[in-house]
Scaffold this motif. Structure first.
Motif, PDB file in Angstrom:
ATOM      1  N   GLU A  79     -38.502  25.744  43.979  1.00  9.44           N
ATOM      2  CA  GLU A  79     -39.167  26.869  43.335  1.00  9.44           C
ATOM      3  C   GLU A  79     -40.657  26.788  43.604  1.00  9.44           C
ATOM      4  O   GLU A  79     -41.225  25.713  43.818  1.00  9.44           O
ATOM      5  N   GLY A  99     -43.338  27.988  41.533  1.00 10.92           N
ATOM      6  CA  GLY A  99     -44.126  27.558  40.391  1.00 10.92           C
ATOM      7  C   GLY A  99     -45.609  27.689  40.675  1.00 10.92           C
ATOM      8  O   GLY A  99     -46.101  28.722  41.143  1.00 10.92           O
ATOM      9  N   ALA A 100     -46.341  26.608  40.417  1.00 14.06           N
ATOM     10  CA  ALA A 100     -47.789  26.622  40.602  1.00 14.06           C
ATOM     11  C   ALA A 100     -48.200  26.680  42.068  1.00 14.06           C
ATOM     12  O   ALA A 100     -49.370  26.926  42.368  1.00 14.06           O
ATOM     13  N   ASP A 114     -40.326  18.093  45.547  1.00 17.70           N
ATOM     14  CA  ASP A 114     -39.105  18.002  44.754  1.00 17.70           C
ATOM     15  C   ASP A 114     -37.868  18.440  45.544  1.00 17.70           C
ATOM     16  O   ASP A 114     -37.064  19.247  45.084  1.00 17.70           O
ATOM     17  N   ASP A 141     -45.991  16.325  40.508  1.00 17.03           N
ATOM     18  CA  ASP A 141     -45.202  17.462  40.964  1.00 17.03           C
ATOM     19  C   ASP A 141     -46.137  18.657  41.100  1.00 17.03           C
ATOM     20  O   ASP A 141     -46.810  19.062  40.144  1.00 17.03           O
ATOM     21  N   ALA A 160     -45.524  21.816  41.515  1.00 18.52           N
ATOM     22  CA  ALA A 160     -45.091  23.107  40.984  1.00 18.52           C
ATOM     23  C   ALA A 160     -45.154  23.189  39.468  1.00 18.52           C
ATOM     24  O   ALA A 160     -44.992  24.261  38.896  1.00 18.52           O
ATOM     25  N   THR A 161     -45.384  22.044  38.803  1.00 22.46           N
ATOM     26  CA  THR A 161     -45.337  22.022  37.335  1.00 22.46           C
ATOM     27  C   THR A 161     -46.682  21.564  36.768  1.00 22.46           C
ATOM     28  O   THR A 161     -47.708  21.635  37.438  1.00 22.46           O
ATOM     29  N   ALA A 162     -46.649  21.079  35.531  1.00 20.60           N
ATOM     30  CA  ALA A 162     -47.870  20.652  34.841  1.00 20.60           C
ATOM     31  C   ALA A 162     -48.526  19.486  35.574  1.00 20.60           C
ATOM     32  O   ALA A 162     -47.844  18.616  36.119  1.00 20.60           O
ATOM     33  N   ASP A 175     -49.594  24.300  36.759  1.00 27.93           N
ATOM     34  CA  ASP A 175     -49.151  25.628  36.364  1.00 27.93           C
ATOM     35  C   ASP A 175     -49.986  26.232  35.234  1.00 27.93           C
ATOM     36  O   ASP A 175     -49.845  27.423  34.931  1.00 27.93           O
TER      37      ASP A 175
END
Length: 607
Positions: free
Chosen positions: A147, A149-150, A193, A306, A308-310, A313
């Motif tokens: 995905e 995401g960020a 990921d 990661d 795409a996440t915190a 984001d």
């Protein structure tokens, strides 16, 4: 009325004999039951002008054995020039299912390519596939992640230099080709990921080759760090993850960007492990957050979080982070046009070099002078003395033209006998050595034909073959083959079919590929007080002649280097701040060959 029945009866008889194809005949795709073909352009069809694009073709054969070939047609230039076809063998035994890539070079105006599955002269399947040509100034980012995401914030990152529109392309590991040429449209590839253990050896080799040619790879960490690096070669990794840890704050990341603090609440999952070659760009309490490593001409960045996440984001500094990370080497060169790739510019200059054939050089001035003297003596004194002896001086108006005609025919026949029947293949190879002993080889070839002829050429090594333009036309498809269509067959060996050459003319093409076990040049160099000193050693199996070491706009000649031979290097007067205008390096290297002694050439002691 009876005449119409007679005409209809005649047409029916001719149709039954196979001379007329009935209008109701089934299309080829329906004549082969159990044969299926699905076509998809890699990377959603995105490619940069002048770069290779893989076309994925899935084939399934539930019928009898078939010996087929895949062909992708690239239309000719606007104006009706012949088309170019890229092909690959596709044998289909009963019950087989295959996914075959065909690498193509679409032209700049291509928006759809026709893909055909043929057996001999019969077209079994035909399908059009859409493609999306992009100017070379555009910044293409491949996202190999489940995905975005960020990662979506990359589309808004400002880059240095002239404006570069950005396009994000979602990929899966299976979309990565097994040839580095298929990745050249990308400015950056981001792995986050995913499980890379499914990558084939060919995909790994292509990824590493693309990196060494100047690509940028960004690897994400977090919980999936181990699976993301599972299939990647150790030679690419600046950080080898072995586990994860949780930390509550990330001031080191904010310090790296120089932006506001991260107010996203923790904890954050950070990959832990061993540091490989490279250097740390950002760290937190001794734990690396961003590691970077140079690989050949490219760069690998490992982010232990990661991507795409915190915190990416919800952090206001995410865009600044990506700007800081991607900006080095991201500026589009001011000297390079927006719609021309460096590959095309290099190739466009080679046609003129290929056309310089020593075997076809004119005779020397001395030889031409002797030939002229012989003609003058023959048509003058000898002709006069013979006619005077025969008392037929009035025949001179006949003998002089006959002697001239015979002499011209003899000179032409002599030249044709010596040079006029030679079939010449001229080749120039540019070899980029790597530290692992392999080499990127781009060969430019020109075939000179003494007669109008069509040729079929085999090239070993599994290289990709393509046309070669003498003058780059951004709206063209490549070289024009008079009287037919050029077909470049990929495989081992590769083939060029339908290479039609006019009499005493040359047709050119080029090959691109990888060669193993070439060796490398080993060096121990350092700069001391604006002086480059050290040694170089030839670790190849080849004798290198007229070697030159180049640094910026300075160079030093090293002479010849045999296999295993070492030479000392000293280059004085380095000034990296000097940006003053100077003669092109190519002219400086060869000016002693271009200038005659006495007309400004180098003194004897300098030679």
């Amino acid at each position: 009325m009876k005449r119409w029945w007679v005409v209809a009866l005649i047409l029916l008889i001719i149709s039954g004999a196979g001379l007329v194809t009935p209008a109701w005949s089934a299309p080829p795709s329906q004549q082969r039951q159990g044969l299926e073909m699905q076509v998809e352009a890699a990377f959603d069809g995105y490619f940069k002008y002048g770069e290779w694009l893989p076309i994925w073709v899935e084939l399934e054969n539930a019928g009898p054995d078939l010996d087929t070939e895949l062909r992708v047609h690239v239309p000719g230039r606007l104006g009706g020039a012949s088309a170019t076809t890229f092909a690959a063998a596709a044998p289909l035994p009963t019950g087989s299912r295959k996914r075959i890539p065909v690498y193509v070079l679409p032209n700049n105006f291509s928006h759809a390519l026709e893909v055909q599955l043929v057996a001999g002269d019969e077209v079994l399947h035909s399908q059009e596939v859409p493609v999306n040509p992009q100017p070379n100034v555009n910044y293409l980012a491949g996202l190999v992640a489940p995905e975005r995401g960020a990662l979506s914030f990359i589309a808004g990152v400002p880059l240095p230099g002239q404006e570069r529109p950005k396009t994000l392309i979602d990929l899966s590991p299976a979309d990565l080709p097994e040839r580095a040429e298929g990745l050249r449209s990308f400015d950056v590839l981001i792995l986050n990921d995913i499980d890379t253990s499914s990558l084939t050896p060919g995909q790994k080799a292509a990824l590493e080759a693309w990196m060494r040619q100047g690509g940028r790879l960004v690897i994400g960490g977090g919980v999936g760090a181990k699976s993301t690096t599972a299939g990647l070669p150790d030679s690419l990794l600046p950080f080898v993850p072995s586990g994860v840890v949780e930390i509550d704050e990330l001031p080191g990341l904010a310090e790296f960007t120089g932006s506001e603090a991260i107010r996203v609440p923790g904890p954050f999952v950070v990959a832990s492990g061993d540091e490989g070659p490279g250097h740390t760009l950002a760290a937190q309490n001794g734990l690396p957050l961003v590691r970077e490593r140079a690989v050949g001409g490219g760069t690998v960045d490992f982010i232990t979080l990661d991507q795409a996440t915190a915190p990416f984001d919800a952090w206001a500094g995410t865009t600044v982070f990506w700007e800081r990370l991607l900006s080095p080497d991201a500026a589009y060169p001011d000297w390079l046009p927006r719609d021309i790739s460096a590959r095309q510019m290099n190739a466009g200059q080679m046609t003129y070099a290929l056309s310089r054939l020593p075997a076809l050089e004119l005779p020397s001035i001395r030889g031409l002078g002797l030939l002229l003297v012989l003609y003058v003596v023959l048509v003058g004194p000898i002709n006069y003395l013979v006619l005077r002896w025969r008392k037929r001086l009035h025949w001179a108006w006949i003998t002089v033209p006959l002697i001239t005609l015979a002499f011209s025919a003899g000179a032409f026949g002599l030249g044709y006998a010596f040079r006029g029947t030679d079939l010449i293949l001229n080749k120039i190879a540019v070899i980029g050595l790597r530290s692992d002993g392999t080499a990127d080889v781009t060969s430019y070839m020109g075939l000179f034909s003494p007669a109008r002829q069509s040729y079929e050429i085999e090239v070993s090594g599994g290289s990709l073959l393509s046309p070669l333009n003498p003058d780059y036309n951004p709206w063209g498809s490549g070289a024009v083959s008079p009287g037919g269509e050029l077909v470049f067959v990929q495989g081992e060996p590769s083939q060029v079919r339908g290479l039609n050459v006019n009499q005493w003319s040359m047709q050119t093409f080029m090959t691109e590929g990888l060669r193993a076990d070439v060796g490398h040049i080993e060096g121990d160099l350092q700069v001391e007080d604006d002086v480059l000193v050290g040694t170089l050693r030839n670790e190849t199996a080849y004798r290198l002649t007229d070697t030159v070491l180049v640094l910026g706009n300075r160079f030093v000649r090293l002479g010849n280097l045999g296999p295993g031979e070492e030479v000392s290097v000293r280059m004085d007067g380095l000034d990296f701040s000097d940006r003053s205008f100077s003669e092109p390096l190519s002219y400086q290297l060869f000016q002693d060959q271009l200038m005659l002694p006495g007309l400004g050439g180098p003194p004897p002691e300098a030679e």
